[in-house]
Design a protein around this motif. Structure first.
Motif, PDB file in Angstrom:
ATOM      1  N   ALA A  19     -66.125 -22.161  48.892  1.00  0.00           N
ATOM      2  CA  ALA A  19     -67.281 -22.508  49.230  1.00  0.00           C
ATOM      3  C   ALA A  19     -68.657 -22.761  49.373  1.00  0.00           C
ATOM      4  CB  ALA A  19     -68.004 -22.127  47.788  1.00  0.00           C
ATOM      5  N   SER A  20     -69.968 -22.675  49.842  1.00  0.00           N
ATOM      6  CA  SER A  20     -70.662 -23.531  50.431  1.00  0.00           C
ATOM      7  C   SER A  20     -72.055 -23.479  50.085  1.00  0.00           C
ATOM      8  CB  SER A  20     -70.875 -23.657  52.007  1.00  0.00           C
ATOM      9  OG  SER A  20     -71.212 -21.920  51.918  1.00  0.00           O
ATOM     10  N   ASP A  97     -58.836 -27.991  34.292  1.00  0.00           N
ATOM     11  CA  ASP A  97     -59.371 -27.400  32.592  1.00  0.00           C
ATOM     12  C   ASP A  97     -60.194 -25.764  32.646  1.00  0.00           C
ATOM     13  OD1 ASP A  97     -58.341 -29.736  32.597  1.00  0.00           O
ATOM     14  OD2 ASP A  97     -59.110 -30.462  30.964  1.00  0.00           O
ATOM     15  N   GLY A  98     -59.236 -25.003  32.536  1.00  0.00           N
ATOM     16  CA  GLY A  98     -59.946 -24.183  32.119  1.00  0.00           C
ATOM     17  C   GLY A  98     -60.166 -23.033  33.477  1.00  0.00           C
ATOM     18  N   VAL A  99     -59.288 -23.640  34.535  1.00  0.00           N
ATOM     19  CA  VAL A  99     -58.848 -22.284  35.794  1.00  0.00           C
ATOM     20  C   VAL A  99     -57.996 -21.159  35.634  1.00  0.00           C
ATOM     21  CG1 VAL A  99     -58.746 -22.422  38.231  1.00  0.00           C
ATOM     22  CG2 VAL A  99     -60.271 -24.247  37.120  1.00  0.00           C
ATOM     23  N   LYS A 100     -57.546 -20.237  36.708  1.00  0.00           N
ATOM     24  CA  LYS A 100     -56.919 -19.192  36.511  1.00  0.00           C
ATOM     25  C   LYS A 100     -55.978 -19.087  37.639  1.00  0.00           C
ATOM     26  CE  LYS A 100     -59.514 -15.642  38.017  1.00  0.00           C
ATOM     27  NZ  LYS A 100     -60.271 -13.580  37.619  1.00  0.00           N
ATOM     28  N   PHE A 101     -54.748 -18.860  37.464  1.00  0.00           N
ATOM     29  CA  PHE A 101     -54.320 -18.898  37.998  1.00  0.00           C
ATOM     30  C   PHE A 101     -54.596 -16.963  39.093  1.00  0.00           C
ATOM     31  CE2 PHE A 101     -51.791 -21.168  35.450  1.00  0.00           C
ATOM     32  CZ  PHE A 101     -50.693 -21.935  36.753  1.00  0.00           C
ATOM     33  N   HIS A 102     -55.787 -17.331  40.348  1.00  0.00           N
ATOM     34  CA  HIS A 102     -56.143 -15.993  40.503  1.00  0.00           C
ATOM     35  C   HIS A 102     -55.044 -15.526  41.651  1.00  0.00           C
ATOM     36  CE1 HIS A 102     -57.470 -19.399  43.741  1.00  0.00           C
ATOM     37  NE2 HIS A 102     -56.852 -18.830  44.639  1.00  0.00           N
ATOM     38  N   THR A 116     -64.216 -21.251  40.834  1.00  0.00           N
ATOM     39  CA  THR A 116     -64.504 -20.117  40.472  1.00  0.00           C
ATOM     40  C   THR A 116     -64.228 -18.708  40.197  1.00  0.00           C
ATOM     41  OG1 THR A 116     -64.640 -19.220  42.339  1.00  0.00           O
ATOM     42  CG2 THR A 116     -66.237 -20.835  42.622  1.00  0.00           C
ATOM     43  N   GLY A 117     -62.537 -18.559  40.256  1.00  0.00           N
ATOM     44  CA  GLY A 117     -62.129 -17.484  40.588  1.00  0.00           C
ATOM     45  C   GLY A 117     -61.734 -16.368  41.204  1.00  0.00           C
ATOM     46  N   THR A 118     -62.513 -17.258  42.697  1.00  0.00           N
ATOM     47  CA  THR A 118     -62.559 -15.940  43.182  1.00  0.00           C
ATOM     48  C   THR A 118     -61.802 -16.105  44.410  1.00  0.00           C
ATOM     49  OG1 THR A 118     -64.416 -17.223  44.555  1.00  0.00           O
ATOM     50  CG2 THR A 118     -65.027 -15.553  42.828  1.00  0.00           C
TER      51      THR A 118
END
Length: 220
Positions: A19-20, A97-102, A116-118
């Motif tokens: 992302a930018s 910390d708190g980042v998901k496997f997306h 961002t999980g995206t």
């Protein structure tokens, strides 16, 4: 799942575009990056890659705590110092910390590292590739994701989980920087997370969140 063709493997690992245009909520000084870190949607961001602080003569491990359990990665500081230094920097600043496997493909890999999980987020900078690795892609190997072009790694990485990962040996475009040394059963448990189709039809979007709760770096 059938074994991936070369074309499918290339497409599958043309990973996140960073992302930018990040907005800034608050700033704090970076201890080793030499730049101001910004907070945007609870994600830290830096304007340049961190300075080299690891000692290549030492060994480093990353101990993960996740919603599905704990696992440990042996980091290849000697073979991929830039990448390991970057990962250690981000982990020590609680970036993950708190980042998901997306992105999860059971017989291929599990991907994480995007706050961002995206699949489009990163740390605000990119790092150089380190592709001259003595290691081969196989279950347990950890490598950087990128945009499909050279030197575009940042914070996202993937852990190989099955036989399909071995196809990447023919297209070694992703920096290998570690391998699971304990807890591969936990990694496979993450890989077993149910998925649905993405917008482009890839069965890889988890239907339930599995989060990284903490990463502790052990230096020896």
């Amino acid at each position: 799942m059938k074994k991936l063709s070369m074309a499918a493997a290339v497409a599958a690992l043309c990973l996140a575009v960073f992302a930018s245009g990040c907005g800034t909520k608050e700033s704090k000084s970076s201890e080793t990056g030499g730049e101001a870190a910004t907070q945007q949607q609870n994600a830290k961001s830096w304007s340049s890659a961190p300075a080299m602080t690891i000692d290549k003569s030492k060994t480093y491990q990353a101990v993960f705590k996740t919603d599905d359990g704990d696992f440990t990665i042996d980091l290849f500081a000697k073979e991929a110092p830039i990448t390991v230094n970057n990962f250690v920097f981000l982990a020590n600043h609680d970036f993950y910390d708190g980042v998901k496997f997306h992105r999860i493909m059971k017989t291929f890999m599990i991907q994480t590292g995007d706050p961002t999980g995206t699949g489009s987020g990163g740390p605000g900078y990119t790092i150089e590739d380190e592709l001259n690795s003595p290691y081969s892609y196989e279950p347990g190997i950890v490598a950087m994701a990128n945009t499909g072009t050279a030197n575009t790694g940042g914070s996202q990485f993937f852990i190989c989980t099955g036989e399909d990962s071995k196809n990447l040996d023919n297209i070694p475009n992703y920096t290998i920087f570690g391998k699971i040394s304990s807890g591969m059963d936990i990694v496979q448990k993450v890989a077993d997370t149910p998925v649905k189709a993405s917008e482009r039809g890839e069965l890889s979007v988890p239907t339930q969140d599995v989060l990284i709760r903490d990463i502790t770096i052990v230096e020896k």
